[in-house]
Design a protein around this motif. Structure first.
Motif, PDB file in Angstrom:
ATOM      1  N   GLU A 117      -3.223  59.989  34.764  1.00  0.00           N
ATOM      2  CA  GLU A 117      -2.564  58.708  34.469  1.00  0.00           C
ATOM      3  C   GLU A 117      -3.145  57.597  35.333  1.00  0.00           C
ATOM      4  OE1 GLU A 117       1.627  59.281  34.955  1.00  0.00           O
ATOM      5  OE2 GLU A 117       1.888  59.942  32.879  1.00  0.00           O
ATOM      6  N   ARG A 120      -6.262  56.596  33.800  1.00  0.00           N
ATOM      7  CA  ARG A 120      -6.015  55.868  32.560  1.00  0.00           C
ATOM      8  C   ARG A 120      -5.633  54.414  32.852  1.00  0.00           C
ATOM      9  NH1 ARG A 120      -1.215  57.352  28.644  1.00  0.00           N
ATOM     10  NH2 ARG A 120      -1.747  55.969  26.910  1.00  0.00           N
ATOM     11  N   MET A 121      -4.785  54.223  33.872  1.00  0.00           N
ATOM     12  CA  MET A 121      -4.360  52.868  34.222  1.00  0.00           C
ATOM     13  C   MET A 121      -5.534  52.020  34.685  1.00  0.00           C
ATOM     14  SD  MET A 121      -1.281  52.462  33.443  1.00  0.00           S
ATOM     15  CE  MET A 121      -1.178  50.790  34.075  1.00  0.00           C
ATOM     16  N   LEU A 122      -6.512  52.660  35.293  1.00  0.00           N
ATOM     17  CA  LEU A 122      -7.661  51.907  35.793  1.00  0.00           C
ATOM     18  C   LEU A 122      -8.699  51.667  34.697  1.00  0.00           C
ATOM     19  CD1 LEU A 122      -8.002  53.791  39.186  1.00  0.00           C
ATOM     20  CD2 LEU A 122      -7.253  51.430  38.883  1.00  0.00           C
ATOM     21  N   GLY A 123      -8.455  52.207  33.519  1.00  0.00           N
ATOM     22  CA  GLY A 123      -9.354  51.975  32.405  1.00  0.00           C
ATOM     23  C   GLY A 123     -10.487  52.987  32.296  1.00  0.00           C
ATOM     24  N   ILE A 124     -10.420  54.050  33.087  1.00  0.00           N
ATOM     25  CA  ILE A 124     -11.474  55.070  33.020  1.00  0.00           C
ATOM     26  C   ILE A 124     -11.327  55.843  31.707  1.00  0.00           C
ATOM     27  CG2 ILE A 124     -12.350  57.194  34.095  1.00  0.00           C
ATOM     28  CD1 ILE A 124     -11.441  56.026  36.793  1.00  0.00           C
TER      29      ILE A 124
ATOM     30  N   ALA B  52       3.629  49.638  31.753  1.00  0.00           N
ATOM     31  CA  ALA B  52       2.256  50.093  31.958  1.00  0.00           C
ATOM     32  C   ALA B  52       1.642  50.633  30.676  1.00  0.00           C
ATOM     33  CB  ALA B  52       2.226  51.178  33.039  1.00  0.00           C
ATOM     34  N   GLY B  53       2.484  51.068  29.743  1.00  0.00           N
ATOM     35  CA  GLY B  53       1.975  51.668  28.521  1.00  0.00           C
ATOM     36  C   GLY B  53       1.822  53.175  28.632  1.00  0.00           C
ATOM     37  N   LEU B  54       2.295  53.748  29.719  1.00  0.00           N
ATOM     38  CA  LEU B  54       2.169  55.198  29.902  1.00  0.00           C
ATOM     39  C   LEU B  54       3.239  55.944  29.109  1.00  0.00           C
ATOM     40  CD1 LEU B  54       1.373  55.419  33.726  1.00  0.00           C
ATOM     41  CD2 LEU B  54      -0.170  55.905  31.834  1.00  0.00           C
ATOM     42  N   PRO B  71      -2.687  50.771  28.359  1.00  0.00           N
ATOM     43  CA  PRO B  71      -3.116  51.281  29.670  1.00  0.00           C
ATOM     44  C   PRO B  71      -4.627  51.128  29.819  1.00  0.00           C
ATOM     45  CG  PRO B  71      -1.779  52.916  28.511  1.00  0.00           C
ATOM     46  CD  PRO B  71      -2.052  51.810  27.535  1.00  0.00           C
ATOM     47  N   GLY B  72      -5.042  50.616  30.957  1.00  0.00           N
ATOM     48  CA  GLY B  72      -6.468  50.545  31.205  1.00  0.00           C
ATOM     49  C   GLY B  72      -7.135  49.278  30.706  1.00  0.00           C
ATOM     50  N   VAL B  76      -2.426  45.381  33.715  1.00  0.00           N
ATOM     51  CA  VAL B  76      -1.376  45.931  34.576  1.00  0.00           C
ATOM     52  C   VAL B  76      -1.966  47.016  35.468  1.00  0.00           C
ATOM     53  CG1 VAL B  76       0.770  47.244  34.565  1.00  0.00           C
ATOM     54  CG2 VAL B  76       0.433  45.425  32.890  1.00  0.00           C
ATOM     55  N   GLY B  77      -1.604  46.959  36.750  1.00  0.00           N
ATOM     56  CA  GLY B  77      -2.003  48.027  37.667  1.00  0.00           C
ATOM     57  C   GLY B  77      -0.775  48.775  38.129  1.00  0.00           C
ATOM     58  N   MET B  78      -0.938  50.075  38.379  1.00  0.00           N
ATOM     59  CA  MET B  78       0.233  50.893  38.720  1.00  0.00           C
ATOM     60  C   MET B  78      -0.034  51.685  39.992  1.00  0.00           C
ATOM     61  SD  MET B  78       3.107  52.232  36.831  1.00  0.00           S
ATOM     62  CE  MET B  78       4.034  53.733  36.711  1.00  0.00           C
TER      63      MET B  78
END
Lengths: 217, 246
Positions: A117, A120-124, B52-54, B71-72, B76-78
């Motif tokens: 996750e 994923r949040m970092l766009g990888i 976040a979209g998670l 996400p990504g 937004v950063g988490m």
């Protein structure tokens, strides 16, 4: 008695290269196949996953000896006519793959979802996350179990003597059949396999430590 | 008056028959620090994960600067409760990985930017360490640096100190406070009431997936607290009182 022992050791030495070769080849293809099966069972939808699960369960549920018979003696009935050595390699690969795949699957499951996750949040991208994050993390977790299984497979190669693969056991038993010195030949077999298992176990622990050091602190 | 940077509109999340979030509306202005508090299971983390979209939403929308987020996408950063640092990579590599893979920065530039982000959270000297060689507080600061380096428009902190002991909590909260002071837009879920009270421009109190009250901390922690908020805060106030009287 001494003569029988010496003759057995000589036969063992003649069979050893093939035992090691077929073991090495079987472990290599078993690992590759097992990784693919484990990955498909983890990532792919159920429709793809459950037929593989059935195969894995079947292979794990049938004695290796019976599998070898099925492949070598039963294969020709469905057009699979293999030489003993190729049949032995295939049988060992499939048998190993079934067990390896379960270790890989457990390895995939052991990677905490939060680590992916974060990626994923970092766009990888997902494939990069699997390659750069999941696989290295998983490698650490599965290494000891894989090494352990590989060592166990050495002993399974003895069963290939039944389908006339001229490996270690086949050669040494040949001495027994010719001289009736069954006690001596069996003792030599036990000693040689034990030494082999100890040597590979030590080597695998060494390799394990090196890989672990390369992957983590 | 500027437009909100983050808009949550009638956000709903259901899992089976369970309503996790019920029609949440929230506008966050640039530079705001929103504290999100409430009892366990009230939907605080779900709210952040939906923003976040998670987590999948069942209804409503989340917009950052007028655009629906994924996400990504960099909006937004988490920062997670469990840090989620990648254990096989050093602190610097943890921060630099997305810079290389997503921003396509050359390795040297990514490492330099990672070091700058680590310096910002007070870890400039520890970039070469793997997570296992860092304290929990340091690990969480690396995780913050990793998120900061991608320069998201909004930062989400999901109980960032819940896995830390009180001493380590302080160093992480100090970093978050500095970021807020520098004008970073953020939502922080936390049970550190004193911290939330001092940090936040507004505090949102959630219970059973509903916003019970959203108000500046002076109001929400003070005389204008709704009864449900007051009863929740009472246990915390009791503890503070005990510490003061002792």
């Amino acid at each position: 008695m001494i003569a029988a022992l010496l003759e057995s050791f000589a036969a063992a030495a003649r069979g050893l290269p093939l035992t090691l070769a077929i073991w090495g080849a079987g472990v290599a293809t078993g690992l590759a196949l097992g990784f693919v099966i484990g990955a498909v069972r983890f990532f792919a939808p159920a429709a793809l996953s459950w037929p593989l699960a059935a195969v894995v369960e079947a292979v794990r549920g049938v004695p290796f000896l019976v599998q070898c018979f099925l492949l070598y003696f039963g294969g020709p009935f469905i057009g699979i006519d293999l030489t003993p050595i190729v049949a032995g390699w295939v049988a060992l690969s499939v048998y190993g793959a079934a067990y390896f795949s379960e270790v890989f699957r457990a390895g995939f499951m052991a990677v905490p979802p939060g680590h992916l996750e974060a990626a994923r949040m970092l766009g990888i991208p997902r494939n990069q996350a699997v390659l750069r994050i999941m696989l290295p993390m998983m490698a650490l977790a599965v290494l000891p179990s894989l090494a352990n299984l590989a060592v166990i497979l050495i002993k399974e190669t003895a069963i290939l003597s039944i389908i006339t693969v001229p490996e270690l056991t086949f050669r040494v038993q040949g001495v027994g059949s010719a001289t009736f010195a069954f006690a001596e030949t069996t003792l030599v077999l036990a000693l040689v396999y034990w030494a082999l298992v100890e040597a590979t176990a030590v080597a695998s622990r060494h390799a394990e430590r090196r890989i672990a050091r390369a992957l983590a602190a | 008056m500027s437009a909100p940077i983050l808009s949550v509109r009638a956000l709903e999340r259901r899992v089976g028959d369970v309503e996790i979030l019920r029609r949440i509306d929230l506008d966050v202005m640039p530079g705001e620090a929103i504290g999100v508090i409430g009892p366990s299971g009230s939907g605080k983390s779900s709210l952040l994960r939906c923003i976040a979209g998670l987590d999948e939403v069942s209804g409503g929308a989340v917009m950052v600067e007028g655009r629906q987020t994924r996400p990504g996408d960099g909006a937004v950063g988490m920062v997670f409760q469990q840090f989620n640092l990648w254990p096989h990579l050093t602190a610097r590599e943890n921060v630099a990985l997305a810079l290389k893979l997503v921003r396509r920065m050359p390795a040297a530039d990514a490492a330099a930017k990672a070091d700058a982000a680590l310096a910002r959270v007070g870890l400039g000297a520890l970039g070469g360490r793997k997570p296992a060689a860092l304290s929990g507080g340091q690990q969480q600061r690396v995780a913050i640096a990793r998120t900061l380096a991608m320069e998201p428009r909004v930062l989400l902190f999901d109980e960032p100190t819940a896995a830390l002991d009180p001493e380590l909590t302080t160093e992480v909260l100090d970093v978050i406070r500095d970021l807020a002071a520098a004008g970073t837009t953020m939502l922080v879920v936390s049970h550190e009431m004193g911290f939330i009270a001092r940090l936040s421009t507004r505090v949102v109190f959630l219970d059973h997936g509903v916003v019970v009250q959203a108000a500046p901390p002076a109001a929400l922690f003070g005389a204008q607290a709704e009864p449900r908020v007051r009863s929740f805060l009472q246990t915390y106030l009791d503890r503070v009182a005990w510490a003061r009287d002792a």
